[in-house]
Design a protein around this motif. Sequence first.
Motif, short mmCIF file in Angstrom:
data_model
loop_
_atom_site.label_atom_id
_atom_site.label_comp_id
_atom_site.label_asym_id
_atom_site.label_seq_id
_atom_site.Cartn_x
_atom_site.Cartn_y
_atom_site.Cartn_z
N VAL A 118 1.13 3.65 -12.79
CA VAL A 118 1.87 4.86 -12.42
C VAL A 118 2.99 4.44 -11.47
N ASP A 159 -5.28 4.21 -14.37
CA ASP A 159 -5.38 2.94 -13.66
C ASP A 159 -4.55 1.88 -14.37
N ARG A 195 -11.14 -3.17 -6.54
CA ARG A 195 -11.61 -4.35 -5.79
C ARG A 195 -13.11 -4.58 -5.94
N ASP A 206 -10.14 3.30 0.86
CA ASP A 206 -10.91 2.69 1.95
C ASP A 206 -10.17 2.74 3.29
C1 FAD Z 1 -12.36 -10.41 -1.57
C2 FAD Z 1 -12.86 -9.09 -1.09
C3 FAD Z 1 -13.99 -9.01 -0.29
C4 FAD Z 1 -14.47 -7.77 0.15
N1 FAD Z 1 -15.63 -7.72 0.89
C5 FAD Z 1 -16.16 -6.50 1.19
C6 FAD Z 1 -17.45 -6.38 1.81
O1 FAD Z 1 -18.10 -7.40 2.09
N2 FAD Z 1 -17.95 -5.14 2.07
C7 FAD Z 1 -17.25 -4.00 1.74
O2 FAD Z 1 -17.74 -2.87 1.95
N3 FAD Z 1 -16.02 -4.08 1.16
C8 FAD Z 1 -15.47 -5.30 0.89
N4 FAD Z 1 -14.24 -5.37 0.28
C9 FAD Z 1 -13.41 -4.17 0.22
C10 FAD Z 1 -13.82 -3.20 -0.88
O3 FAD Z 1 -13.84 -3.86 -2.11
C11 FAD Z 1 -12.77 -2.10 -0.86
O4 FAD Z 1 -12.73 -1.50 0.43
C12 FAD Z 1 -13.02 -0.97 -1.88
O5 FAD Z 1 -13.48 -1.47 -3.11
C13 FAD Z 1 -11.70 -0.21 -2.03
O6 FAD Z 1 -11.82 0.80 -2.97
P1 FAD Z 1 -10.58 1.76 -3.29
O7 FAD Z 1 -11.00 2.63 -4.39
O8 FAD Z 1 -10.13 2.38 -2.01
O9 FAD Z 1 -9.39 0.80 -3.74
P2 FAD Z 1 -9.29 -0.19 -4.98
O10 FAD Z 1 -10.62 -0.75 -5.31
O11 FAD Z 1 -8.20 -1.15 -4.65
O12 FAD Z 1 -8.86 0.74 -6.20
C14 FAD Z 1 -7.51 1.07 -6.43
C15 FAD Z 1 -7.29 1.13 -7.93
O13 FAD Z 1 -5.96 1.60 -8.14
C16 FAD Z 1 -5.35 0.88 -9.17
N5 FAD Z 1 -3.91 0.98 -8.94
C17 FAD Z 1 -3.19 0.51 -7.90
N6 FAD Z 1 -1.89 0.86 -8.01
C18 FAD Z 1 -1.80 1.59 -9.16
C19 FAD Z 1 -0.72 2.25 -9.82
N7 FAD Z 1 0.54 2.25 -9.33
N8 FAD Z 1 -0.97 2.88 -10.99
C20 FAD Z 1 -2.23 2.92 -11.51
N9 FAD Z 1 -3.29 2.32 -10.91
C21 FAD Z 1 -3.08 1.67 -9.75
C22 FAD Z 1 -5.93 -0.52 -9.07
O14 FAD Z 1 -5.88 -1.19 -10.32
C23 FAD Z 1 -7.36 -0.22 -8.62
O15 FAD Z 1 -8.25 -0.12 -9.73
C24 FAD Z 1 -13.77 -6.60 -0.19
C25 FAD Z 1 -12.63 -6.67 -1.00
C26 FAD Z 1 -12.18 -7.89 -1.45
C27 FAD Z 1 -10.98 -7.95 -2.35
#
Ligand code: FAD
Length: 350
Positions: free
Chosen positions: A133, A35, A43, A320
């Motif tokens: 990455v 990460d 997020r 997501d």
């Molecule tokens: C302000 C806000 C409000 C929200 N409200 C809600 C809500 O009310 N209810 C709900 O269910 N969801 C909500 N969400 C959405 C929810 O947070 C996300 O859908 C979920 O956390 C996404 O998870 P993920 O693992 O798919 O992606 P992410 O959490 O984005 O994880 C991706 C990870 O990859 C890493 N990364 C990215 N590119 C690279 C790279 N090139 N090399 C290494 N690491 C990398 C990042 O640092 C991150 O840690 C909200 C989000 C935000 C920002």
Amino acid sequence: MKGARMRVAVVGAGIAGAACARALADAGHAVQVFDKSRGVGGRMSTRRVTSVAGADAVLGLDHGTPGFAAVGADFLGFVEEGQRAGLLARWTPRLAPHSAALQGGAMWVATPDMPALCRALLMDLPLHTLCTVDGVRRSGAMWSIESAGVTVADGFDAVALAIPPQQAAVLLGVHRPDWAVRAQAVPMLPVWVLMGITDAPASGGDWHLAQPASGPLALVLRNDAKPARAALAAQAQWVVHATPDWTGAHLDTPPDQVQALLQAALADCVGGALAWRFAAVHRWLYATLAAVSGDEQTDGAHACAGAWWDVGTGLGVCGDALAGGGVEGAWRSGRALAALVTAGANGDRA
Ligand SMILES: Cc1cc2nc3c(=O)[nH]c(=O)nc-3n(C[C@H](O)[C@H](O)[C@H](O)COP(=O)(O)OP(=O)(O)OC[C@H]3O[C@@H](n4cnc5c(N)ncnc54)[C@H](O)[C@@H]3O)c2cc1C
């Protein structure tokens, strides 16, 4: 490959990557997680505030998702297990007048901070933080991971990209240009977030959640009212989300101006000026999914069950955006990819 133990690199330690890595490890695979951030959670994040005038306490402000719903039986089961383990709590905020109940009036919150859930899932797994990455390379049948143009780990049978689609597109381009195009097209909404600490407001402070019907603010939350958060006497901790429209119109506005505008909007919302002790803003370019993306089949890849998996090369994508959005969608997508990888290892691999 029946019963094979695969070496899998998971890029991204948000809830999708953490759920994927956990399920892969539980199935017997050797997993390493990468990460770009200092910690995990993506997020599901909390900003630590260590120096607030007049207080020594270390506070956390949840500037990513404030909480989340659990709808599907599988995710509800996972969440209830997390509650029993002390990792998750149910929060029913007191609503400001005229505010609609968000997520059914109650939401799940990780404790003591939002990344706690991902930390627990990844607890015993090799984790490379501060590792952006910028390339995944396939040589023979093996994958390597590159950061700053240098190979940082190699010898992987499979790579799982658990990062937002626009960021995944950059890594997919050489290997699956068709996926890169699809990923670029996924509609994600940006959100500017104001977080901060003020003296307790003279008025309007007897609620925990407001959703203004108009203006720049989509959501106003009292972070200190959440379960297991530190509250300071006579102070209030705020997290404020701008609407996607307002954010879109201010994407390139300097952060100090955004902060001033959102502070003024919050003062309007609570009905009086606030005495700020700490404030910061964060711009999420890819905060939430705007609409559910299509799940059409592409040549040589399983696009089923909310994840992309190229069984021929051992390249997969989850997150997501591939499973309906939100924390629940991300968790389900990560698990779906792990199941596809494991099925490949057990004989389904082309
Ligand atoms: C302000 C806000 C409000 C929200 N409200 C809600 C809500 O009310 N209810 C709900 O269910 N969801 C909500 N969400 C959405 C929810 O947070 C996300 O859908 C979920 O956390 C996404 O998870 P993920 O693992 O798919 O992606 P992410 O959490 O984005 O994880 C991706 C990870 O990859 C890493 N990364 C990215 N590119 C690279 C790279 N090139 N090399 C290494 N690491 C990398 C990042 O640092 C991150 O840690 C909200 C989000 C935000 C920002």
